[in-house]
Design an enzyme around this catalytic site. Structure first.
Site, PDB file in Angstrom:
ATOM      1  N   LYS A 113      -6.041  10.052   1.824  1.00 26.01           N
ATOM      2  CA  LYS A 113      -5.613   9.032   0.816  1.00 26.01           C
ATOM      3  C   LYS A 113      -6.428   9.202  -0.568  1.00 26.01           C
ATOM      4  CE  LYS A 113      -4.068   4.150   0.049  1.00 26.01           C
ATOM      5  NZ  LYS A 113      -3.815   3.090   1.187  1.00 26.01           N
ATOM      6  N   SER A 188       0.772   1.546   1.284  1.00 27.68           N
ATOM      7  CA  SER A 188       0.103   2.284   0.055  1.00 27.68           C
ATOM      8  C   SER A 188      -0.235   3.686   0.482  1.00 27.68           C
ATOM      9  CB  SER A 188      -1.013   1.315  -0.786  1.00 27.68           C
ATOM     10  OG  SER A 188      -2.008   1.263   0.200  1.00 27.68           O
ATOM     11  N   SER A 212      -0.690  -0.860   5.308  1.00 24.01           N
ATOM     12  CA  SER A 212      -0.464   0.243   4.399  1.00 24.01           C
ATOM     13  C   SER A 212      -0.564   1.623   5.167  1.00 24.01           C
ATOM     14  CB  SER A 212      -1.658   0.352   3.415  1.00 24.01           C
ATOM     15  OG  SER A 212      -0.964  -0.866   2.391  1.00 24.01           O
TER      16      SER A 212
END
Length: 513
Positions: A113, A188, A212
């Site tokens: 990420k 996310s 997320s």
């Protein structure tokens, strides 16, 4: 540069980063742009445990694994816009020369990420203000991965603010779902789910504060594990809300397959991350416990069908004297409604299909009514916005676009008291939606005393869950083994849908609280 002139810096930074990404992709050797070959397919189809064994036996070269997955990652990006920092060259092709060839992740490409710090690259989190500022050295997470023999090769997109089940920002653009590009891959950690679902990687690392890693896995059809707080390293990262500990964020693994998820998690814990990161509990991988649980023939499975209704929040838990099967605490509404955001027909059908299959396999299915999940959503939302959303708004430049859901949060947080109260009354009595009225009224800046009160409510709610869990054993002498529920109220949402789906996170946010 002062507002509003920083808008020009914002535009310049976004163009620069997108051009840099395009150039890095274009400058890769021709092999990364060619079709997937049969030798590539042999690598791509192998579980990571087998690939590691092949590297240990020198039956395969790590550079070949990198090139196969790098090739598919570029194709995934072309379809979904999932990548941010392309670290193949310069980066991974150089790092691979000195990796630990005997490590538990030897030669395995791992995607990260965008929030995870890699030396020599930006960690922008989607904010243009954070671009052009590469970190001088690897963060803790990356050091552990490299010591294990893994090869970080790409970073993946996320929403600005990190508070969304979509993944879009001005710096990198919008990431789409590889199954249908009109829909979100989740957030996310949506760049990860898009990349893994397409096949451009087998394992990756994301973070989760309200769902997320779980919602992206749900939207894109992959696997994730939201680790318990303190189980997975979290240092060596950037975030939109540094210092926010009311609802701790947890970094966690994601994978294309369940065996890969298990092996990756076991390998990371086997690296003794507590020797690198003070936030990790020194608990080794417990093979005996894992095997005994895996071999258990039948399970007692509690099924939570909806996010329930909610009651007033006491400061300390008060057990309900009349406990029914599956129920029981002051936080449980004795007459629950269908739910604040009931599962969509597709999600409800999926839950029903799974419970039917489990029952047919001999497992015991028990409908449960635990302490109200929607009460947890009220507490968690208030804690997460206790600064009035000022922290995640601070890095914004003029006209930098916000996520529709986070934008709605900041709007409620900024309302002056008279307007806030008028909105509360209108929502509760005119729209007849008391939950939304209470939820939006609670999104505001808090004093230190109010923050402490919210923490007390959080701990009281957690204690009520503990008591409810213990009461299940008292009732018939057996505890539940697992709780099963939908991963989100909806399947993948269309782009821009977070403005209408803000309260759908109760099924995941609950387990972060």
């Amino acid at each position: 540069m002062i507002t509003p002139f920083d808008y020009f810096e914002h535009r310049r930074a976004c163009k620069q980063k997108q051009l840099e990404r395009s150039n890095r992709i274009a400058n890769l050797s021709p092999g990364y742009h060619g079709p997937v070959s049969s030798s590539d397919r042999q690598i791509l189809d192998k579980p990571i445990e087998e690939l590691v064994q092949d590297v240990h036996k020198e039956a395969i070269k790590p550079i070949d694994i990198l090139r196969s997955y790098g090739k598919l990652a570029i194709k995934a990006h072309a379809k979904t816009n999932c990548l941010t920092e392309v670290m193949i060259n310069p980066g991974a092709e150089k790092w691979i020369e000195g990796i630990n060839l005997k490590g538990p992740l030897a030669g395995i490409p791992v995607s990260l990420k965008d929030t995870i710090i890699v030396g020599g690259f930006d960690t922008s989190v989607g904010y243009s203000r954070y671009t052009g500022k590469p970190y001088p050295q690897d963060g803790t997470m990356v050091r552990i991965l490299k010591d294990a023999g893994a090869v970080p090769y790409v970073k993946t997109n996320c929403p600005i603010t990190l508070l969304s089940f979509e993944s879009a920002n001005d710096v990198w653009g919008r990431t789409t779902n590889p199954h249908n590009t009109n829909y979100s891959p989740g957030g996310s950690t949506g760049g990860e789910s898009a990349l893994l679902a397409y096949g451009g990687g087998r394992i990756g690392v994301g973070s989760d504060v309200a769902g997320s890693v779980r919602v992206p896995a749900h939207f894109a059809g992959i696997y994730s594990l939201r680790c318990s707080t303190g189980r997975w390293p979290k240092m060596g990262t950037n975030t939109s809300m540094p210092g926010q500990e009311g609802i701790p964020s947890v970094f966690s693994p994601m994978a294309r397959t369940l065996p890969d998820l298990v092996y990756f998690t076991k390998s990371m814990i086997g690296m003794k991350p507590w020797d690198y990161d003070h936030t990790v509990h020194p608990i080794p991988w417990r093979t005996d416990l894992f095997n005994s649980t895996k071999d258990q023939k039948t399970l007692r499975i509690g099924v939570m069908e909806t996010d329930g209704s909610y009651t007033l929040i006491p400061q300390t838990p008060q057990p309900n004297p009349s406990l029914n099967k599956g129920g029981g605490s002051r936080f449980t509404n004795p007459n629950p409604k269908p739910g604040v955001v009931p599962p969509s027909p597709a999600c409800a059908r999926a839950l029903s299909t799974v419970t039917t299959a489990l029952s047919s396999s001999g497992h015991t299915i028990i409908p449960i009514t635990p302490p109200s999940p929607s009460t947890a959503l009220l507490i968690a939302s208030s804690l997460l916005s206790a600064d009035g959303c000022l922290t995640f708004l601070a890095p914004f430049r003029t006209f930098e676009r916000n996520d529709p859901g986070a934008s709605l949060l900041s709007l409620f947080a900024s309302l002056p008291l008279p307007f806030r109260y008028i909105h509360y009354l209108w929502t509760k009595y005119i729209r007849q939606d008391p939950f939304w009225a209470d939820l939006t009224y609670g999104i505001r800046k808090r004093t230190v005393r109010e923050q402490w009160e919210l923490v007390a409510q959080r701990e009281a709610y957690k204690a009520s869950w503990h008591q409810w869990w213990q009461d299940q054993e008292k009732e018939d002498g057996k505890k539940l083994d697992v709780i099963l529920t939908v991963p989100n109220a909806t399947p993948a949402i269309p782009h821009g849908g977070m403005r209408d789906a803000l309260a759908s996170c109760g099924y995941t946010f609950l387990f972060n609280l």
